[in-house]
Write a protein that holds these residues in place. Structure first.
Motif, PDB file in Angstrom:
ATOM      1  N   ASP A 144       0.824  -1.210   0.000  1.00  0.00           N
ATOM      2  CA  ASP A 144       0.000   0.000   0.000  1.00  0.00           C
ATOM      3  C   ASP A 144       0.860   1.262   0.000  1.00  0.00           C
ATOM      4  OD1 ASP A 144      -2.381  -1.358  -0.089  1.00  0.00           O
ATOM      5  OD2 ASP A 144      -2.696  -1.322   2.083  1.00  0.00           O
ATOM      6  N   ARG A 147       1.966   1.700  -3.529  1.00  0.00           N
ATOM      7  CA  ARG A 147       0.845   2.137  -4.365  1.00  0.00           C
ATOM      8  C   ARG A 147       0.526   3.615  -4.141  1.00  0.00           C
ATOM      9  NH1 ARG A 147      -4.809  -0.866  -3.682  1.00  0.00           N
ATOM     10  NH2 ARG A 147      -4.518   0.032  -1.606  1.00  0.00           N
ATOM     11  N   TYR A 151       0.344   6.764  -6.835  1.00  0.00           N
ATOM     12  CA  TYR A 151      -0.732   7.747  -6.995  1.00  0.00           C
ATOM     13  C   TYR A 151      -0.181   9.177  -7.004  1.00  0.00           C
ATOM     14  CZ  TYR A 151      -4.124   4.016  -5.894  1.00  0.00           C
ATOM     15  OH  TYR A 151      -4.890   2.870  -5.901  1.00  0.00           O
ATOM     16  N   SER A 171      -1.458   1.486 -11.929  1.00  0.00           N
ATOM     17  CA  SER A 171      -0.665   0.854 -10.882  1.00  0.00           C
ATOM     18  C   SER A 171      -0.661  -0.651 -11.129  1.00  0.00           C
ATOM     19  CB  SER A 171      -1.287   1.165  -9.521  1.00  0.00           C
ATOM     20  OG  SER A 171      -1.113   0.112  -8.613  1.00  0.00           O
ATOM     21  N   ASP A 174      -2.800  -2.450  -8.597  1.00  0.00           N
ATOM     22  CA  ASP A 174      -4.236  -2.373  -8.846  1.00  0.00           C
ATOM     23  C   ASP A 174      -4.650  -3.177 -10.085  1.00  0.00           C
ATOM     24  OD1 ASP A 174      -4.704  -0.721  -6.685  1.00  0.00           O
ATOM     25  OD2 ASP A 174      -4.666   1.118  -7.855  1.00  0.00           O
ATOM     26  N   TYR A 175      -3.933  -2.975 -11.188  1.00  0.00           N
ATOM     27  CA  TYR A 175      -4.430  -3.450 -12.480  1.00  0.00           C
ATOM     28  C   TYR A 175      -4.279  -4.961 -12.644  1.00  0.00           C
ATOM     29  CZ  TYR A 175      -5.526  -3.248 -17.467  1.00  0.00           C
ATOM     30  OH  TYR A 175      -6.114  -3.407 -18.704  1.00  0.00           O
ATOM     31  N   SER A 177      -4.455  -7.229 -10.474  1.00  0.00           N
ATOM     32  CA  SER A 177      -5.457  -7.946  -9.690  1.00  0.00           C
ATOM     33  C   SER A 177      -6.854  -7.865 -10.286  1.00  0.00           C
ATOM     34  CB  SER A 177      -5.484  -7.398  -8.258  1.00  0.00           C
ATOM     35  OG  SER A 177      -5.896  -6.036  -8.256  1.00  0.00           O
ATOM     36  N   SER A 178      -7.038  -6.966 -11.270  1.00  0.00           N
ATOM     37  CA  SER A 178      -8.387  -6.772 -11.806  1.00  0.00           C
ATOM     38  C   SER A 178      -8.522  -7.124 -13.279  1.00  0.00           C
ATOM     39  CB  SER A 178      -8.824  -5.312 -11.612  1.00  0.00           C
ATOM     40  OG  SER A 178      -7.992  -4.442 -12.364  1.00  0.00           O
ATOM     41  N   ARG A 393      -7.941   9.730 -10.609  1.00  0.00           N
ATOM     42  CA  ARG A 393      -8.710   8.492 -10.764  1.00  0.00           C
ATOM     43  C   ARG A 393      -9.189   8.306 -12.196  1.00  0.00           C
ATOM     44  NH1 ARG A 393     -10.257   9.277  -5.175  1.00  0.00           N
ATOM     45  NH2 ARG A 393     -11.812  10.838  -5.777  1.00  0.00           N
ATOM     46  N   THR A 397      -8.362   4.953 -14.448  1.00  0.00           N
ATOM     47  CA  THR A 397      -9.501   4.054 -14.611  1.00  0.00           C
ATOM     48  C   THR A 397      -9.411   3.339 -15.957  1.00  0.00           C
ATOM     49  OG1 THR A 397     -10.960   5.422 -13.250  1.00  0.00           O
ATOM     50  CG2 THR A 397     -12.012   3.908 -14.805  1.00  0.00           C
TER      51      THR A 397
END
Length: 405
Positions: A144, A147, A151, A171, A174-175, A177-178, A393, A397
């Motif tokens: 974290d 990360r 940001y 990131s 973030d990316y 994992s999704s 953001r 996104t």
């Protein structure tokens, strides 16, 4: 076809240099020998013919970084120009390893140039924030923390003026994992690269964390268009151009070896020289050493004081000696910084003439640089204050970008 690999020239008459993604060290006060590095890495120099071709195809005068040999080397840039001339799509990919909450002026170099390329070619851009890498390599307490640095650095990058509808900043934490498509391509690369290969390329050993050993696959993955289904859908045939410092080339030599095995396109690259530390060109700057560079958070007074106090001088040791022999622009850091940031070619040539002849003193040269950097950084700071969390953001996104199909 595998990339050409050549061994470093072992001649004892040449200054020793080490260039890899984590170390840039040379014993020469003039910095890295880039001709030797081209031979070692097997890339191609950007010559006058390439610059002429660039201007003919794009209708734009080459950026000062190209005119002055700051972006000096490439892999298959000709293919990208051919694609643009044929009105076929491609995309840009660059990145940032967020090791501190503020970037410094050396970090700006790939982003200034990539912004210009985005404007000239009107193409989408992906920016990889390797927060996972910094967690693995640096003493950051948690992912974290890494990360959150990503940001903050993303706001600096946005402040360079990238087009909000043509730019995706992500990131890795973030990316990955999704996005299943990104992770699947990572796995494909990981399966094709052995430990012996990454040990040979990057110098890993049995004591390194396994996360480090697998990381090169993560940096390779954005080279492939189908890693970004929100932007390109399932298309795996959109070529990629990567602007980066040449110390990042080992990652992409590996990528170019792997790509044909996956029936993917090899990424093209355009390499920059290194931005020297204030103390001299023998090493690159460190984000952990606040005296080694000018940071984007520095005040106008701090910029002035750092340049006056720390910028290595190529001038004479006394005024009389300087007047007689002149200054050495090849090692003078203030002059070197002006080659990066002063747009006016005629003014730069005049400064070189005046300083080399001894008519301009070191203090005068430093004042020239102070004015240029105070203006540049002041402008970025003003723009960054306008970058809200909502704007950050938006850029981060996953979404469809406005690009040529």
């Amino acid at each position: 076809m595998a990339e050409k690999k050549e061994q470093p020239d072992a001649s004892k008459d040449e200054p020793e240099q080490i260039v890899d993604p984590w170390r840039v060290v040379t014993t020469s006060e003039k910095g890295v020998d880039y001709d030797k590095l081209i031979r070692q890495f097997g890339s191609e120099r950007i010559d006058d013919a390439m610059l002429k071709r660039f201007e003919e195809v794009t209708g734009h005068k080459p950026h000062r970084f190209l005119r002055r040999g700051i972006f000096f080397s490439h892999r298959e840039l000709k293919n990208i120009l051919d694609l643009y001339e044929a009105k076929k799509p491609f995309f840009l990919y660059t990145g940032r390893g967020p090791s501190s909450s503020s970037m410094h002026v050396g970090h700006l170099i790939p982003f200034i140039f990539t912004k210009w390329l985005q404007d000239v070619f009107d193409v989408p851009l992906v920016v990889q924030m390797t927060d996972d890498e910094k967690f693995l390599w640096r003493e950051l307490e948690t992912p974290d923390v890494a990360r959150n640095l990503a940001y903050e650095n993303a706001k600096d990058i946005i402040s360079c003026g990238f087009h909000r509808d043509k730019t995706f900043i992500f990131s890795n934490i973030d990316y990955i994992s999704s996005c299943a498509a990104f992770y699947k391509n990572m796995l494909k690369v990981e399966k094709l690269v052995t430990f012996n290969q990454v040990r040979g390329i990057f110098g890993f050993n049995e004591s390194d964390a396994i996360g480090k050993i697998s990381f090169p696959a993560i940096q390779a993955t954005p080279s492939f268009s189908n890693s970004f289904p929100e932007i390109f859908g399932e298309a795996a045939d959109v070529p990629c151009l990567i602007p980066c410092a040449i110390d990042q080339d080992p990652y992409f030599r590996m990528t170019r070896d792997v790509a044909p095995k996956l029936n993917y396109l090899k990424p093209a690259l355009i390499h920059s020289t290194f931005f020297p530390a204030l103390q001299g060109a023998q090493t690159k700057m460190s984000a952990s050493d606040k005296t080694s560079s000018i940071f984007l958070t520095d005040t106008q007074e701090e910029i002035k004081n750092k340049i006056n106090r720390y910028a290595y001088s190529g001038g004479g040791s006394t005024e009389a000696e300087h007047r007689e022999k002149g200054g050495d622009c090849d090692v003078d850091i203030s002059y070197q910084y002006l080659t990066f940031f002063l747009e006016d070619d005629d003014r730069l040539a005049k400064i070189k003439e005046e300083y080399s002849s001894g008519r301009m003193m070191t203090g005068e040269l430093k004042r020239e640089l102070v004015v240029v950097l105070q203006s540049l950084i002041g402008d970025i700071q003003e723009k960054r204050r306008a970058v809200t969390d909502d704007i950050r953001r938006h850029f981060m996104t996953p979404r469809k970008l406005n690009h040529k199909a």
